[in-house]
Design an enzyme around this catalytic site. Structure first.
Site, PDB file in Angstrom:
ATOM      1  N   GLY A  17       0.964  -1.341  -0.047  1.00 38.69           N
ATOM      2  CA  GLY A  17      -0.004  -0.192   0.105  1.00 38.69           C
ATOM      3  C   GLY A  17       0.786   1.161   0.020  1.00 38.69           C
ATOM      4  N   GLY A  18       0.327   2.376   0.123  1.00 37.19           N
ATOM      5  CA  GLY A  18       1.068   3.735   0.361  1.00 37.19           C
ATOM      6  C   GLY A  18       2.335   3.676   1.354  1.00 37.19           C
ATOM      7  N   GLY A  71       4.240   1.197   2.053  1.00 32.77           N
ATOM      8  CA  GLY A  71       5.394   0.117   1.662  1.00 32.77           C
ATOM      9  C   GLY A  71       4.628  -1.334   1.632  1.00 32.77           C
ATOM     10  N   VAL A 101       4.125  -5.425   2.874  1.00 32.65           N
ATOM     11  CA  VAL A 101       3.967  -6.419   3.939  1.00 32.65           C
ATOM     12  C   VAL A 101       4.439  -7.669   3.707  1.00 32.65           C
ATOM     13  CG1 VAL A 101       2.315  -7.382   5.622  1.00 32.65           C
ATOM     14  CG2 VAL A 101       1.866  -5.021   4.768  1.00 32.65           C
ATOM     15  N   LYS A 116       5.483  -5.439   8.460  1.00 36.14           N
ATOM     16  CA  LYS A 116       5.056  -4.092   7.563  1.00 36.14           C
ATOM     17  C   LYS A 116       6.503  -3.236   7.567  1.00 36.14           C
ATOM     18  CE  LYS A 116       1.942  -0.965   8.754  1.00 36.14           C
ATOM     19  NZ  LYS A 116       0.651  -0.359   8.748  1.00 36.14           N
ATOM     20  N   ASP A 121      -9.535   5.620   9.278  1.00 36.57           N
ATOM     21  CA  ASP A 121      -9.337   5.016   8.062  1.00 36.57           C
ATOM     22  C   ASP A 121      -9.813   3.523   7.822  1.00 36.57           C
ATOM     23  OD1 ASP A 121      -8.556   4.946   5.380  1.00 36.57           O
ATOM     24  OD2 ASP A 121      -6.309   4.168   5.853  1.00 36.57           O
TER      25      ASP A 121
END
Length: 356
Positions: free
Chosen positions: A44-45, A47, A49, A66, A163
């Site tokens: 994702g934004g 980095g 996992v 992560k 979020d």
């Protein structure tokens, strides 16, 4: 496919004051075979996992690692926020932080591994045939986690996640929901009337509360809005924003609100679960989701009410499955039921204080 386990099995597993383990970079590199791309299970934004194995009392304990990308918008503030928050909060429907690594400019978080990945993946990528009851139990698990955050159970303060979305709802080996990714979370008093003015709006397009976007005022009802989008996703199998559906149906919320208003609920149901939802359950579930995305935050329910209502929907659905029919909303407060049907706020009973 096993569905999520029930409340009785889960209710006693929350604690506070969890200490996180500090990992060396060498331990992380060993666990990920020096960040081997073959072990990447998500991106994702923030980095990548990785699925990794760490040394512990259990030989080869599997974890999710992560690694924050140095070019990511999410930096040290979010990294510290997640460590601080998950070191304080522990709940059976919040993903557990095992430890972290802060060495040689690397910022790495180590979580409990969730074998079934994200809810987003199953709804939109793998198109897993999740049954209606399984979807309901996933919704209830996620609602429990958010309710715990909002009400500050076991802590002095409540938490706004900021979020909430299907890619931040992870699924364990029993398909129980786990809320994840607390880098944007905001800690504050549990008073529902308290709001925060954000200099910059945080969240994800499609789940973002319009009122929060325009006013910059952040409350727990911001999470409730996003959770309403998740409920509509679970029901319809649609993405929150999908330009392939044309301009009039691009927004899941606007399309779903129109379906509810015009009483065309059958049009909202994912083809994978059509014919399996008891009509009363479909009506109430759609009304709960619709209420969550109300344009006026004060008209939205609290997560406590959403949780109670979803549990009632599951109870009626399971009784319907057993008998082929159900005569009513057994064990469900009619004050709450009337609120979702007519918008009339309850004036007595357990949940009166949950409205602001």
């Amino acid at each position: 496919m096993n569905s999520a386990s029930g409340e009785g099995e889960k209710s006693s597993t929350m604690t506070t004051g969890h200490s996180c383990r500090l990992f060396s970079l060498a331990e992380i590199e060993s666990a990920t075979r020096n960040f081997d791309d073959e072990l990447v299970i998500g991106q994702g934004g923030f980095g990548k996992v990785y699925e990794g194995r760490i040394s512990s009392e259990e030989a080869g304990h599997v974890v999710a690692i992560k690694r924050l990308d140095s070019m990511s918008d999410q930096g040290e503030i979010e990294f510290r926020a997640e460590i601080n928050l998950l070191s304080t909060l522990r709940h059976c429907h919040l993903v557990s932080l095992i430890g972290y690594c802060d060495e040689n400019k690397e910022m790495i978080l180590v979580y409990e591994f969730m074998p079934n990945g994200t809810l987003y993946h199953h709804l939109h990528k793998a198109h897993t045939p999740l049954s209606w009851v399984t979807r309901l139990k996933i919704a209830i698990g996620a609602a429990r986690g958010l309710d715990y955050l909002h009400t500050g159970v076991g802590t002095q303060h409540g938490v706004i996640h900021r979020d909430v979305k299907t890619s931040n709802i992870l699924l364990d080996d029993n398909w129980a929901a786990m809320i994840s990714d607390f880098g944007l979370s905001k800690i504050g008093p549990t008073n529902q009337l308290v709001s925060y003015v954000d200099a910059s709006v945080k969240g994800t397009f499609g789940y973002l509360d319009p009122e929060y976007f325009y006013t910059r005022k952040l409350t727990r009802k911001t999470d409730v809005y996003a959770f309403g989008v998740v409920l509509f996703e679970l029901l319809s199998g649609r993405l929150p924003v999908d330009e392939r559906n044309g301009e009039d149906q691009c927004s899941l919320v606007r399309w779903a609100q129109k379906c509810v208003k015009e009483r065309k609920l059958d049009q909202m149901v994912d083809s994978n679960i059509k014919g399996t939802i008891f009509p009363k359950c479909l009506k109430l579930f759609a009304q709960i989701a619709d209420r969550c995305v109300h344009s006026v935050p004060k008209e939205r329910p609290t997560m406590t009410m959403v949780l109670a209502s979803l549990q009632a929907v599951l109870e009626v659905q399971e009784k319907s499955n057993q008998s082929g029919n159900s005569s009513g909303v057994t064990g469900f407060s009619w004050n709450i039921h009337n609120y979702f049907v007519s918008g009339t706020k309850p004036n007595s009973g357990t949940y009166t204080q949950t409205f602001d």
